[in-house]
Design an enzyme around this catalytic site. Structure first.
Site, PDB file in Angstrom:
ATOM      1  CE  LYS A  27      -6.908  -1.494   3.509  1.00 19.19           C
ATOM      2  NZ  LYS A  27      -6.858  -0.470   4.543  1.00 19.19           N
ATOM      3  CG  HIS A  72      -4.345  -1.530  -0.160  1.00 12.86           C
ATOM      4  ND1 HIS A  72      -4.822  -0.240  -0.137  1.00 12.86           N
ATOM      5  CD2 HIS A  72      -3.886  -1.787   1.090  1.00 12.86           C
ATOM      6  CE1 HIS A  72      -4.643   0.272   1.072  1.00 12.86           C
ATOM      7  NE2 HIS A  72      -4.080  -0.646   1.835  1.00 12.86           N
ATOM      8  CB  SER A 127      -0.952  -0.001   1.190  1.00 18.60           C
ATOM      9  OG  SER A 127      -0.211  -0.109   2.379  1.00 18.60           O
TER      10      SER A 127
END
Ligand SMILES: Cc1ncc(COP(=O)(O)O)c(C=O)c1O
Length: 392
Positions: free
Chosen positions: A240, A209, A181
């Site tokens: 996320k 991610h 990330s």
């Protein structure tokens, strides 16, 4: 009488002197391309709300409807009385979405790692962990009591050498972030899988991610590399791209059965709440229905990276929409972020120990919720502040 807490004050003071005391901002609006902080609107370039689903009306509607039907609380841990039919429905949807045999949901992505490493490995076992893996992976490895051996970041020769030099009669597990990330680079999963097959090691990937970002319609890193059935454990988060909260572990039906019976976050921490489950269900349904948001995210990411590079910023080697703007010096990165904020752009500085010393950066996170005008505004402010403080 309480114990004196002077050590805390002393440490907090030291952190402030060293510039390591974080200034935590308070958001006064829903998450979106713009957020309100201290009564003022800021362009939001630092959230992980990749697809803009955190405040999507379809997600909110389904959540409200499900609260009317089920209330809010699960009442207990999954293994006692906390498993509701909606938990199982969400797990089925997630497994189908990811092309896995089965999935289990837990309270967070952090808990996803705590669900996997300490349950699958223990004393006498070996974990091979990428040196840039996320803190929750590091903590989960520690908790497992297996010996953790770090290999150089994404260096397959280093991974192979560590496996070769550490023979064991115990279990072996390789764990990697899917997308790293801080730089936005993607793990070399196909090579990791081949090495694991050669050495008889299990493979786990934390796709926090990558979910909603990589693969067809955001189905994640395993789908991106067409590795279905060859990765033992997919860990993920719904905090996320899904825009909500909650962790996922996907894999074989046996794996999920085993984790249901033995993983401590499932046994000793209460189930995901009804609003979380409902919102996550709506998010999967939206992603199943169309890849429009994923495409928008990528086109926004590509545009921002290309424009920043054109204006002279060092955007590193990101392969994903994550756009690091690398400054180098820690104080300069913090100053850059603070000045961007003064000009209306919310983009946090990331410094040591989160990234190596001398590679401090401001990380710009785009989402599908940003319009081209939003990004142009952000670029204009990055350029004018960057010029003022001599970064470009
Ligand atoms: C790779 C990775 N794993 C796990 C997590 C934690 O996820 P959550 O916020 O859902 O606990 C994060 C979040 O930053 C992450 O980047």
């Amino acid at each position: 009488m309480t114990v004196p807490m002077t050590f805390m004050n002393e440490e907090l003071e030291q952190m402030k002197k060293a510039g390591l005391y974080g200034n935590i901002r308070t958001i006064e609006s829903p998450q979106g391309a713009w957020v309100r902080i201290g009564g003022k609107q800021y362009l939001n370039l630092c959230s992980n709300n990749y697809l803009g689903l955190a405040n999507d009306p379809r997600v909110c509607k389904k959540t409200k409807d499900m609260i009317d039907k089920y209330g809010v609380g699960p009442g207990a841990v999954r293994t006692i009385a906390g498993t509701m039919d909606i938990h199982l429905e969400l797990e089925k949807k997630l497994a189908a979405f990811k092309g896995a045999e089965a999935a289990i949901v837990v309270q967070s992505g952090f808990c996803g790692n705590l669900t996997v490493m300490p349950t699958l490995t223990g004393e006498g076992d070996l974990i091979f962990s990428d040196s840039l893996n996320h803190a929750s992976i590091i903590d989960a490895c520690r908790l497992s009591r297996a010996k953790t051996i770090r290999y150089e970041h994404s260096d397959m020769a280093s991974l192979r050498a560590k496996l070769k030099d550490n023979p064991t009669s115990g279990k072996k597990l390789i764990i990697t972030d899917g997308v790293f990330s801080m730089d936005g680079d993607i793990a070399k999963l196909p090579e990791i899988v081949e090495i694991a097959e050669e050495f008889g090691a299990m493979v786990a990937v934390d796709d926090a991610h990558g979910e909603g970002v990589l693969g067809k319609g955001g189905r994640g890193i395993v789908d991106h590399f067409h590795l279905h059935g060859r990765v033992d454990v997919e860990i993920g988060t719904m905090s996320k791209a899904f825009g909500v909260m909650g962790g996922i572990v996907a894999g074989s039906a046996t794996l999920v059965d085993y984790l249901r019976q033995k993983a401590r976050p499932n046994l000793f921490s209460s189930a995901l709440t009804v609003p979380d489950v409902a919102a996550n269900m709506a998010a999967v349904e939206i992603m199943e229905e169309s890849d429009e948001l994923v495409k928008k995210l990528w086109s926004n990411g590509d545009y921002l990276k290309a424009e920043m590079k054109k204006r002279g910023f060092d955007t590193g080697h990101s392969e994903t929409p994550i756009t690091p703007v690398i400054i180098g010096d820690e104080a300069a990165a913090k100053d850059f972020s603070a000045r961007l904020f003064e000009e209306g752009v919310f983009a946090t500085a990331i410094v040591f120990p989160t990234v190596p010393k001398g590679t401090a950066r401001v990380r710009a996170m785009v989402s599908a919720a940003h319009s081209k005008e939003d990004l142009d505004k952000g670029i204009e402010i990055f350029v004018s502040v960057g010029k003022k403080i001599g970064i470009i």
